[in-house]
Design a protein around this motif. Structure first.
Motif, PDB file in Angstrom:
ATOM      1  N   VAL A  27     -22.316 -19.697 -11.332  1.00  0.00           N
ATOM      2  CA  VAL A  27     -21.046 -19.875 -10.544  1.00  0.00           C
ATOM      3  C   VAL A  27     -19.917 -19.438 -10.805  1.00  0.00           C
ATOM      4  O   VAL A  27     -18.849 -18.715 -10.280  1.00  0.00           O
ATOM      5  N   ILE A  28     -19.871 -19.630 -12.550  1.00  0.00           N
ATOM      6  CA  ILE A  28     -18.460 -19.158 -12.933  1.00  0.00           C
ATOM      7  C   ILE A  28     -18.404 -17.708 -13.048  1.00  0.00           C
ATOM      8  O   ILE A  28     -17.509 -17.238 -12.586  1.00  0.00           O
ATOM      9  N   VAL A  29     -19.616 -16.953 -12.951  1.00  0.00           N
ATOM     10  CA  VAL A  29     -19.493 -15.465 -13.052  1.00  0.00           C
ATOM     11  C   VAL A  29     -19.171 -15.017 -11.562  1.00  0.00           C
ATOM     12  O   VAL A  29     -18.515 -14.235 -11.305  1.00  0.00           O
ATOM     13  N   LEU A  30     -19.709 -15.795 -10.717  1.00  0.00           N
ATOM     14  CA  LEU A  30     -19.411 -15.236  -9.074  1.00  0.00           C
ATOM     15  C   LEU A  30     -17.898 -15.587  -8.917  1.00  0.00           C
ATOM     16  O   LEU A  30     -17.370 -15.007  -8.172  1.00  0.00           O
ATOM     17  N   ALA A  31     -17.288 -16.855  -9.607  1.00  0.00           N
ATOM     18  CA  ALA A  31     -16.096 -16.893  -9.279  1.00  0.00           C
ATOM     19  C   ALA A  31     -15.138 -16.191  -9.937  1.00  0.00           C
ATOM     20  O   ALA A  31     -14.061 -15.668  -9.319  1.00  0.00           O
ATOM     21  N   ALA A  32     -15.728 -15.567 -10.993  1.00  0.00           N
ATOM     22  CA  ALA A  32     -14.648 -14.423 -11.654  1.00  0.00           C
ATOM     23  C   ALA A  32     -14.845 -12.914 -10.862  1.00  0.00           C
ATOM     24  O   ALA A  32     -13.697 -12.468 -10.554  1.00  0.00           O
ATOM     25  N   ALA A  33     -15.732 -12.594 -10.432  1.00  0.00           N
ATOM     26  CA  ALA A  33     -15.991 -11.468  -9.265  1.00  0.00           C
ATOM     27  C   ALA A  33     -15.324 -11.995  -8.266  1.00  0.00           C
ATOM     28  O   ALA A  33     -14.482 -10.941  -7.615  1.00  0.00           O
ATOM     29  N   ALA A  51     -12.609 -13.786  -7.731  1.00  0.00           N
ATOM     30  CA  ALA A  51     -11.145 -13.867  -7.810  1.00  0.00           C
ATOM     31  C   ALA A  51     -10.673 -12.314  -8.161  1.00  0.00           C
ATOM     32  O   ALA A  51      -9.601 -11.880  -7.548  1.00  0.00           O
ATOM     33  N   ALA A  52     -11.541 -11.393  -8.906  1.00  0.00           N
ATOM     34  CA  ALA A  52     -11.171  -9.916  -9.092  1.00  0.00           C
ATOM     35  C   ALA A  52     -10.945  -9.300  -7.624  1.00  0.00           C
ATOM     36  O   ALA A  52      -9.978  -8.680  -7.610  1.00  0.00           O
ATOM     37  N   VAL A  53     -12.116  -9.592  -6.823  1.00  0.00           N
ATOM     38  CA  VAL A  53     -11.787  -8.796  -5.554  1.00  0.00           C
ATOM     39  C   VAL A  53     -10.900  -9.514  -4.744  1.00  0.00           C
ATOM     40  O   VAL A  53     -10.090  -8.594  -3.976  1.00  0.00           O
TER      41      VAL A  53
END
Lengths: 168, 102
Positions: free
Chosen positions: B67-73, B75-77
Protein backbone atom coordinates in the motif's frame (compact mmCIF):
# COMPACT_ATOMS: atom_id res chain seq x y z
CA UNK A 1 -6.15 6.68 42.89
CA UNK A 2 -4.01 4.32 40.81
CA UNK A 3 -1.34 5.83 38.63
CA UNK A 4 -2.14 5.08 34.97
CA UNK A 5 0.34 3.16 32.91
CA UNK A 6 2.85 5.40 31.16
CA UNK A 7 2.45 3.48 27.89
CA UNK A 8 -1.30 4.13 27.87
CA UNK A 9 -0.76 7.83 28.60
CA UNK A 10 1.71 8.04 25.74
CA UNK A 11 -0.72 6.21 23.45
CA UNK A 12 -3.50 8.66 24.30
CA UNK A 13 -1.17 11.59 23.72
CA UNK A 14 -0.20 10.19 20.33
CA UNK A 15 -3.86 9.69 19.40
CA UNK A 16 -4.56 13.29 20.38
CA UNK A 17 -1.63 14.49 18.26
CA UNK A 18 -2.73 12.42 15.25
CA UNK A 19 -6.39 13.40 15.41
CA UNK A 20 -5.64 17.06 16.11
CA UNK A 21 -3.16 17.43 13.28
CA UNK A 22 -5.39 15.46 10.90
CA UNK A 23 -8.20 17.89 11.80
CA UNK A 24 -5.86 20.75 10.89
CA UNK A 25 -5.08 18.99 7.60
CA UNK A 26 -8.71 18.76 6.57
CA UNK A 27 -9.92 22.15 7.81
CA UNK A 28 -7.06 24.65 7.62
CA UNK A 29 -7.66 27.25 4.91
CA UNK A 30 -3.91 27.69 4.42
CA UNK A 31 -2.54 24.82 2.36
CA UNK A 32 1.01 25.15 3.73
CA UNK A 33 -0.38 24.71 7.24
CA UNK A 34 -2.21 21.60 6.01
CA UNK A 35 0.99 20.13 4.57
CA UNK A 36 2.96 20.79 7.77
CA UNK A 37 0.19 19.26 9.89
CA UNK A 38 0.35 16.19 7.65
CA UNK A 39 3.98 15.81 8.81
CA UNK A 40 2.83 15.44 12.45
CA UNK A 41 0.10 13.00 11.43
CA UNK A 42 2.59 10.77 9.61
CA UNK A 43 5.08 10.83 12.48
CA UNK A 44 2.33 9.94 14.96
CA UNK A 45 1.21 7.05 12.81
CA UNK A 46 4.81 5.78 12.70
CA UNK A 47 4.79 5.77 16.51
CA UNK A 48 1.48 3.85 16.49
CA UNK A 49 3.17 1.21 14.31
CA UNK A 50 5.80 0.79 17.00
CA UNK A 51 3.00 0.12 19.51
CA UNK A 52 1.82 -2.61 17.12
CA UNK A 53 5.26 -4.30 17.06
CA UNK A 54 5.88 -3.23 13.44
CA UNK A 55 9.31 -1.65 13.59
CA UNK A 56 10.16 -2.04 9.91
CA UNK A 57 6.82 -0.55 8.81
CA UNK A 58 7.43 2.39 11.16
CA UNK A 59 10.82 3.06 9.59
CA UNK A 60 9.33 2.73 6.10
CA UNK A 61 6.56 5.15 7.07
CA UNK A 62 9.09 7.76 8.16
CA UNK A 63 11.31 7.28 5.10
CA UNK A 64 8.66 7.01 2.38
CA UNK A 65 5.80 9.15 3.68
CA UNK A 66 7.66 11.87 5.55
CA UNK A 67 10.70 11.92 3.31
CA UNK A 68 9.06 11.27 -0.04
CA UNK A 69 5.33 11.81 -0.36
CA UNK A 70 5.20 14.84 1.94
CA UNK A 71 7.97 16.57 -0.01
CA UNK A 72 6.08 15.81 -3.23
CA UNK A 73 2.91 17.32 -1.74
CA UNK A 74 4.75 20.46 -0.61
CA UNK A 75 6.20 20.74 -4.13
CA UNK A 76 2.66 20.44 -5.44
CA UNK A 77 1.42 23.21 -3.13
CA UNK A 78 4.28 25.51 -4.10
CA UNK A 79 4.18 24.85 -7.85
CA UNK A 80 0.44 25.24 -8.31
CA UNK A 81 0.00 28.72 -6.89
CA UNK A 82 0.74 32.06 -8.45
CA UNK A 83 3.45 34.13 -6.81
CA UNK A 84 1.13 37.13 -6.51
CA UNK A 85 -1.10 35.27 -4.07
CA UNK A 86 0.81 35.95 -0.89
CA UNK A 87 -1.31 33.59 1.18
CA UNK A 88 -2.00 30.21 -0.33
CA UNK A 89 -5.62 29.70 0.57
CA UNK A 90 -8.06 27.07 -0.48
CA UNK A 91 -11.82 27.47 -0.47
CA UNK A 92 -14.05 24.71 0.79
CA UNK A 93 -17.57 23.83 -0.17
CA UNK A 94 -20.28 21.33 0.78
CA UNK A 95 -19.31 21.51 4.46
CA UNK A 96 -22.66 20.39 5.83
CA UNK A 97 -23.23 17.39 3.50
CA UNK A 98 -19.59 16.41 3.91
CA UNK A 99 -19.73 16.57 7.70
CA UNK A 100 -23.03 14.66 7.73
CA UNK A 101 -21.74 11.93 5.42
CA UNK A 102 -18.43 11.42 7.17
CA UNK A 103 -20.12 11.63 10.60
CA UNK A 104 -22.59 8.91 9.64
CA UNK A 105 -19.72 6.83 8.27
CA UNK A 106 -17.82 7.31 11.55
CA UNK A 107 -20.85 6.31 13.64
CA UNK A 108 -21.39 3.16 11.54
CA UNK A 109 -17.75 2.19 11.97
CA UNK A 110 -17.88 2.79 15.73
CA UNK A 111 -21.07 0.71 15.92
CA UNK A 112 -19.29 -2.13 14.11
CA UNK A 113 -16.17 -1.79 16.27
CA UNK A 114 -18.04 -1.95 19.58
CA UNK A 115 -20.55 -4.63 18.59
CA UNK A 116 -18.14 -7.18 17.21
CA UNK A 117 -16.51 -9.82 19.34
CA UNK A 118 -12.95 -9.40 18.17
CA UNK A 119 -10.56 -12.28 18.30
CA UNK A 120 -7.73 -10.93 20.42
CA UNK A 121 -4.61 -13.03 20.43
CA UNK A 122 -1.77 -11.67 22.44
CA UNK A 123 0.94 -12.51 19.95
CA UNK A 124 4.41 -12.25 21.44
CA UNK A 125 6.59 -9.39 20.38
CA UNK A 126 9.19 -10.37 17.80
CA UNK A 127 12.69 -9.03 18.30
CA UNK A 128 12.82 -7.91 14.67
CA UNK A 129 10.29 -8.19 11.88
CA UNK A 130 12.73 -7.55 9.04
CA UNK A 131 13.70 -11.18 8.48
CA UNK A 132 10.11 -12.44 8.36
CA UNK A 133 9.06 -9.67 5.97
CA UNK A 134 12.02 -10.41 3.72
CA UNK A 135 11.23 -14.12 3.62
CA UNK A 136 7.59 -13.40 2.75
CA UNK A 137 8.49 -10.83 0.09
CA UNK A 138 10.92 -13.12 -1.71
CA UNK A 139 8.94 -16.31 -1.10
CA UNK A 140 5.16 -16.31 -0.87
CA UNK A 141 4.68 -12.80 -2.32
CA UNK A 142 7.41 -12.86 -4.99
CA UNK A 143 5.06 -12.30 -7.94
CA UNK A 144 3.14 -9.36 -6.36
CA UNK A 145 6.48 -7.88 -5.30
CA UNK A 146 7.80 -7.93 -8.87
CA UNK A 147 4.50 -6.65 -10.29
CA UNK A 148 4.39 -3.76 -7.84
CA UNK A 149 8.00 -2.84 -8.62
CA UNK A 150 7.23 -2.72 -12.36
CA UNK A 151 4.11 -0.68 -11.58
CA UNK A 152 6.17 1.81 -9.54
CA UNK A 153 8.74 2.11 -12.34
CA UNK A 154 6.11 2.70 -15.01
CA UNK A 155 4.23 5.18 -12.79
CA UNK A 156 7.42 7.19 -12.20
CA UNK A 157 8.31 7.20 -15.91
CA UNK A 158 4.75 8.24 -16.73
CA UNK A 159 4.85 11.03 -14.15
CA UNK A 160 8.14 12.33 -15.55
CA UNK A 161 6.73 12.22 -19.08
CA UNK A 162 3.52 13.98 -18.09
CA UNK A 163 5.20 16.86 -16.31
CA UNK A 164 8.17 17.63 -18.58
CA UNK A 165 8.15 20.47 -21.08
CA UNK A 166 7.00 19.57 -24.56
CA UNK A 167 9.87 19.72 -27.06
CA UNK A 168 8.77 19.96 -30.68
CA UNK B 1 -2.13 -1.20 24.74
CA UNK B 2 -3.48 -4.74 24.58
CA UNK B 3 -6.92 -3.87 23.26
CA UNK B 4 -7.85 -3.84 19.60
CA UNK B 5 -10.58 -1.17 19.79
CA UNK B 6 -8.41 1.98 20.28
CA UNK B 7 -6.44 1.25 17.12
CA UNK B 8 -9.60 0.61 15.10
CA UNK B 9 -11.20 3.79 16.49
CA UNK B 10 -8.13 5.81 15.52
CA UNK B 11 -8.12 4.42 12.00
CA UNK B 12 -11.86 4.99 11.53
CA UNK B 13 -11.48 8.61 12.69
CA UNK B 14 -8.64 9.13 10.20
CA UNK B 15 -10.70 7.50 7.44
CA UNK B 16 -13.71 9.74 8.09
CA UNK B 17 -11.50 12.84 8.13
CA UNK B 18 -10.03 11.80 4.79
CA UNK B 19 -13.52 11.36 3.32
CA UNK B 20 -14.46 14.81 4.70
CA UNK B 21 -11.40 16.36 3.01
CA UNK B 22 -12.19 14.66 -0.29
CA UNK B 23 -15.80 15.92 -0.19
CA UNK B 24 -15.24 19.48 0.98
CA UNK B 25 -11.93 20.58 -0.52
CA UNK B 26 -11.79 22.34 -3.87
CA UNK B 27 -8.01 22.37 -4.26
CA UNK B 28 -6.73 19.21 -5.95
CA UNK B 29 -3.61 19.02 -3.73
CA UNK B 30 -5.80 19.14 -0.61
CA UNK B 31 -7.91 16.29 -2.01
CA UNK B 32 -4.66 14.34 -2.46
CA UNK B 33 -3.86 14.92 1.22
CA UNK B 34 -7.27 13.47 2.13
CA UNK B 35 -6.52 10.38 0.06
CA UNK B 36 -3.21 9.96 1.88
CA UNK B 37 -5.09 10.04 5.21
CA UNK B 38 -7.45 7.30 3.95
CA UNK B 39 -4.50 5.13 2.87
CA UNK B 40 -2.85 5.59 6.27
CA UNK B 41 -6.06 4.52 8.03
CA UNK B 42 -6.10 1.37 5.92
CA UNK B 43 -2.45 0.66 6.79
CA UNK B 44 -3.18 0.97 10.51
CA UNK B 45 -5.98 -1.58 10.10
CA UNK B 46 -3.74 -4.05 8.28
CA UNK B 47 -1.03 -3.89 10.94
CA UNK B 48 -3.57 -4.00 13.80
CA UNK B 49 -5.26 -7.15 12.55
CA UNK B 50 -1.88 -8.74 11.95
CA UNK B 51 -0.90 -7.93 15.55
CA UNK B 52 -4.08 -9.21 17.21
CA UNK B 53 -5.24 -11.89 14.80
CA UNK B 54 -4.33 -15.53 14.83
CA UNK B 55 -1.44 -15.27 12.39
CA UNK B 56 1.98 -16.83 12.66
CA UNK B 57 3.42 -14.80 9.78
CA UNK B 58 3.54 -11.10 8.99
CA UNK B 59 1.32 -10.99 5.88
CA UNK B 60 -0.32 -7.77 7.05
CA UNK B 61 3.03 -6.01 7.14
CA UNK B 62 3.75 -7.11 3.56
CA UNK B 63 0.39 -5.75 2.42
CA UNK B 64 1.14 -2.48 4.22
CA UNK B 65 4.40 -2.26 2.25
CA UNK B 66 2.46 -2.74 -0.99
CA UNK B 67 0.00 0.00 0.00
CA UNK B 68 2.87 2.39 0.79
CA UNK B 69 4.45 1.69 -2.62
CA UNK B 70 1.11 2.27 -4.35
CA UNK B 71 0.64 5.51 -2.40
CA UNK B 72 4.03 6.73 -3.60
CA UNK B 73 3.19 5.89 -7.23
CA UNK B 74 -0.23 7.50 -6.88
CA UNK B 75 1.21 10.71 -5.38
CA UNK B 76 3.78 11.03 -8.19
CA UNK B 77 1.24 10.53 -10.99
CA UNK B 78 -1.41 12.70 -9.33
CA UNK B 79 1.02 15.59 -8.87
CA UNK B 80 2.12 15.34 -12.51
CA UNK B 81 -1.51 15.52 -13.57
CA UNK B 82 -2.21 18.44 -11.19
CA UNK B 83 0.78 20.40 -12.53
CA UNK B 84 -0.42 19.80 -16.09
CA UNK B 85 -3.89 20.99 -15.05
CA UNK B 86 -2.34 24.14 -13.58
CA UNK B 87 -0.40 24.76 -16.81
CA UNK B 88 -3.54 24.34 -18.92
CA UNK B 89 -6.22 26.23 -16.97
CA UNK B 90 -4.13 28.29 -14.52
CA UNK B 91 -5.78 26.95 -11.36
CA UNK B 92 -6.05 23.69 -9.45
CA UNK B 93 -9.66 24.29 -8.39
CA UNK B 94 -11.39 21.07 -9.40
CA UNK B 95 -14.65 22.95 -10.08
CA UNK B 96 -12.92 24.94 -12.84
CA UNK B 97 -11.78 21.80 -14.65
CA UNK B 98 -15.02 21.36 -16.58
CA UNK B 99 -13.90 21.66 -20.17
CA UNK B 100 -15.31 18.28 -21.13
CA UNK B 101 -18.58 18.82 -19.25
CA UNK B 102 -21.50 18.23 -21.62
Amino acid sequence: MPIPDLGILLFLGLCGLIVGSAFMVVTSPNLVHSAVSLLFTFFGIAAIYIYLYADFIAATQVVVYVGGILVLIIFGVMLTNKIENATITSKTHNQIPGALFSGILLLLQFYAIFNTKWLVNDNPEKSSTVMDIGELLLGKYLLPFEVVSILLLSALIGAAMLSRKKVD
Amino acid sequence: MDYIQPYLMLSSILFSMGIYAVITRKNAVAILMGIELILNACNINFVTFNRFGNFATLDGHVFTMFVIVLAAAEAAVALAIIINLFKNIGTVDVDQAKEMKG
